[in-house]
Design a protein around this motif. Structure first.
Motif, mmCIF file in Angstrom:
data_model
loop_
_atom_site.group_PDB
_atom_site.id
_atom_site.type_symbol
_atom_site.label_atom_id
_atom_site.label_comp_id
_atom_site.label_asym_id
_atom_site.label_seq_id
_atom_site.Cartn_x
_atom_site.Cartn_y
_atom_site.Cartn_z
ATOM 1 N N ARG A 1 0.816 -1.219 0.000
ATOM 2 C CA ARG A 1 0.000 0.000 0.000
ATOM 3 C C ARG A 1 0.845 1.263 0.000
ATOM 4 N NH1 ARG A 1 -4.292 0.126 4.611
ATOM 5 N NH2 ARG A 1 -4.805 2.028 3.445
ATOM 6 N N TYR A 2 1.993 1.205 0.641
ATOM 7 C CA TYR A 2 2.838 2.385 0.772
ATOM 8 C C TYR A 2 4.285 2.043 0.421
ATOM 9 C CZ TYR A 2 -1.176 3.853 3.538
ATOM 10 O OH TYR A 2 -2.453 4.138 3.956
ATOM 11 N N VAL A 3 4.981 3.031 -0.129
ATOM 12 C CA VAL A 3 6.414 2.918 -0.378
ATOM 13 C C VAL A 3 7.119 3.962 0.476
ATOM 14 C CG1 VAL A 3 8.261 3.123 -2.074
ATOM 15 C CG2 VAL A 3 6.087 2.064 -2.726
ATOM 16 N N LEU A 4 8.017 3.516 1.325
ATOM 17 C CA LEU A 4 8.775 4.401 2.194
ATOM 18 C C LEU A 4 10.147 4.644 1.567
ATOM 19 C CD1 LEU A 4 6.573 3.003 3.987
ATOM 20 C CD2 LEU A 4 8.111 3.353 5.922
ATOM 21 N N VAL A 5 10.526 5.920 1.470
ATOM 22 C CA VAL A 5 11.766 6.306 0.790
ATOM 23 C C VAL A 5 12.628 7.119 1.749
ATOM 24 C CG1 VAL A 5 12.763 7.384 -1.254
ATOM 25 C CG2 VAL A 5 10.421 6.480 -1.350
ATOM 26 N N THR A 6 13.879 6.715 1.911
ATOM 27 C CA THR A 6 14.817 7.517 2.695
ATOM 28 C C THR A 6 15.620 8.412 1.753
ATOM 29 O OG1 THR A 6 16.561 5.840 2.586
ATOM 30 C CG2 THR A 6 15.026 5.723 4.437
ATOM 31 N N ASN A 7 16.262 9.419 2.323
ATOM 32 C CA ASN A 7 17.113 10.307 1.524
ATOM 33 C C ASN A 7 18.503 10.347 2.115
ATOM 34 O OD1 ASN A 7 16.797 11.879 3.815
ATOM 35 N ND2 ASN A 7 16.750 13.785 2.675
ATOM 36 N N CYS A 8 19.440 11.003 1.415
ATOM 37 C CA CYS A 8 20.820 11.050 1.909
ATOM 38 C C CYS A 8 21.209 12.455 2.337
ATOM 39 C CB CYS A 8 21.782 10.510 0.855
ATOM 40 S SG CYS A 8 21.905 11.502 -0.642
ATOM 41 N N ASN A 9 20.229 13.302 2.653
ATOM 42 C CA ASN A 9 20.538 14.627 3.183
ATOM 43 C C ASN A 9 21.037 14.508 4.624
ATOM 44 O OD1 ASN A 9 19.789 16.048 0.871
ATOM 45 N ND2 ASN A 9 17.640 16.062 1.464
ATOM 46 N N PRO A 10 21.748 15.538 5.122
ATOM 47 C CA PRO A 10 22.231 15.482 6.510
ATOM 48 C C PRO A 10 21.100 15.238 7.512
ATOM 49 C CG PRO A 10 23.284 17.276 5.326
ATOM 50 C CD PRO A 10 22.218 16.739 4.417
ATOM 51 N N ASP A 11 19.957 15.867 7.295
ATOM 52 C CA ASP A 11 18.789 15.632 8.143
ATOM 53 C C ASP A 11 17.925 14.578 7.465
ATOM 54 O OD1 ASP A 11 19.620 17.622 9.919
ATOM 55 O OD2 ASP A 11 18.659 19.175 8.704
ATOM 56 N N THR A 12 18.194 13.325 7.789
ATOM 57 C CA THR A 12 17.505 12.227 7.117
ATOM 58 C C THR A 12 16.029 12.230 7.476
ATOM 59 O OG1 THR A 12 19.504 10.901 7.135
ATOM 60 C CG2 THR A 12 17.433 9.729 6.828
ATOM 61 N N TRP A 13 15.203 12.073 6.439
ATOM 62 C CA TRP A 13 13.767 11.946 6.664
ATOM 63 C C TRP A 13 13.230 10.879 5.741
ATOM 64 C CZ3 TRP A 13 12.162 13.040 1.844
ATOM 65 C CH2 TRP A 13 12.833 14.014 1.113
ATOM 66 N N ILE A 14 11.979 10.489 5.984
ATOM 67 C CA ILE A 14 11.346 9.432 5.205
ATOM 68 C C ILE A 14 10.120 9.973 4.504
ATOM 69 C CG2 ILE A 14 10.147 7.205 5.328
ATOM 70 C CD1 ILE A 14 11.876 6.516 7.730
ATOM 71 N N SER A 15 10.048 9.747 3.202
ATOM 72 C CA SER A 15 8.844 10.098 2.437
ATOM 73 C C SER A 15 7.964 8.852 2.344
ATOM 74 C CB SER A 15 9.226 10.559 1.015
ATOM 75 O OG SER A 15 10.023 11.711 1.078
ATOM 76 N N ILE A 16 6.656 9.035 2.481
ATOM 77 C CA ILE A 16 5.715 7.937 2.365
ATOM 78 C C ILE A 16 4.876 8.167 1.104
ATOM 79 C CG2 ILE A 16 3.819 6.674 3.455
ATOM 80 C CD1 ILE A 16 4.871 7.656 6.155
ATOM 81 N N LEU A 17 5.007 7.258 0.137
ATOM 82 C CA LEU A 17 4.313 7.384 -1.137
ATOM 83 C C LEU A 17 3.211 6.337 -1.242
ATOM 84 C CD1 LEU A 17 7.410 7.745 -3.508
ATOM 85 C CD2 LEU A 17 6.211 9.550 -2.251
ATOM 86 N N ASP A 18 2.139 6.684 -1.934
ATOM 87 C CA ASP A 18 1.098 5.718 -2.215
ATOM 88 C C ASP A 18 1.641 4.730 -3.262
ATOM 89 O OD1 ASP A 18 -1.254 4.629 -3.842
ATOM 90 O OD2 ASP A 18 -2.322 5.655 -2.241
ATOM 91 N N ALA A 19 1.545 3.433 -2.978
ATOM 92 C CA ALA A 19 2.127 2.442 -3.874
ATOM 93 C C ALA A 19 1.419 2.392 -5.222
ATOM 94 C CB ALA A 19 2.083 1.057 -3.224
ATOM 95 N N ASP A 20 0.162 2.819 -5.278
ATOM 96 C CA ASP A 20 -0.589 2.774 -6.530
ATOM 97 C C ASP A 20 -0.380 4.000 -7.406
ATOM 98 O OD1 ASP A 20 -1.731 0.287 -5.988
ATOM 99 O OD2 ASP A 20 -3.362 1.199 -4.831
ATOM 100 N N THR A 21 -0.124 5.149 -6.772
ATOM 101 C CA THR A 21 -0.060 6.393 -7.526
ATOM 102 C C THR A 21 1.249 7.163 -7.410
ATOM 103 O OG1 THR A 21 -0.974 7.718 -5.708
ATOM 104 C CG2 THR A 21 -2.559 6.659 -7.215
ATOM 105 N N GLY A 22 2.050 6.852 -6.399
ATOM 106 C CA GLY A 22 3.299 7.584 -6.172
ATOM 107 C C GLY A 22 3.132 8.895 -5.457
#
Length: 201
Positions: A180-201
């Motif tokens: 249902r969801y895709v969780l994405v990490t980033n490589c910025n100094p302040d790491t955060w997680i984006s939560i995307l809808d798996a069907d639509t992005g």
């Protein structure tokens, strides 16, 4: 470590020349599986451990082991040329029915569990440095490409891009939650997680 995956009571860690196993009490069994080469990716599916190995001669092999560590079979992939030797964007995933998918150099390649080449699908969006790949549903994967700051979902058979997203800046790892969801990490100094809808992005 080059790759990490968790299954039931154990975490498997791919390193140079070996796969280590860590239990729930944090006890490490180093060299649980020893290999001739560097581990690029480790995945568990249907009670088997799949390891993508880059060997010193420049070939890339897939080794399939029982969860006891015993080797079931091994085969060399078509990604065996020296031109691919130093590339970092090899990703491994296991689809239903134990179909193996490798993403590298602008294509998705499918293998049967016995090593038979099933298909090769162009993937123009993954010509940059693919950082993460995760299986979503029965026949698609989500890939993150740091060079172009995109995350996208693609059908591994038809090559149809189902969606693209630029919500995650400098994306790295991707994880799918309950399809249902895709969780994405980033490589910025302040790491955060984006939560995307798996069907639509």
């Amino acid at each position: 470590p080059r790759s990490v995956c968790h299954h039931q009571a154990y975490t498997y860690v791919g390193c140079k020349g070996q796969v280590d196993r860590i239990d729930e009490s944090s006890r490490v069994r180093q060299g649980f599986i020893t290999l001739q080469g560097n581990v690029k990716s480790v995945r568990v599916s249907y009670d088997a451990l799949y390891v993508l190995v880059r060997q010193a001669c420049g070939t890339f092999s897939i080794q399939i082991h029982k969860l006891t560590g015993n080797l079931i079979r091994s085969f060399v992939t078509e990604a065996s040329s020296r031109s691919e030797y130093f590339r970092r964007d090899f990703k491994l995933g296991i689809l239903p029915e134990n179909i193996i998918v490798i993403a590298y150099s602008g294509q998705l390649v499918l293998y049967s569990p016995t090593g038979e080449l099933l298909s090769r699908t162009p993937c123009e969006l993954c010509t940059g440095e693919c950082i993460g790949m995760v299986i979503v549903g029965d026949d698609s994967v989500v890939l993150s490409v740091r060079d172009s700051n995109i995350v996208f979902r693609i059908d591994v058979v038809s090559g149809e891009v189902m969606w693209t997203s630029k919500h995650a800046k400098v994306p790295e790892g991707v994880v799918c939650y309950r399809n249902r969801y895709v969780l994405v990490t980033n490589c910025n100094p302040d790491t955060w997680i984006s939560i995307l809808d798996a069907d639509t992005g």
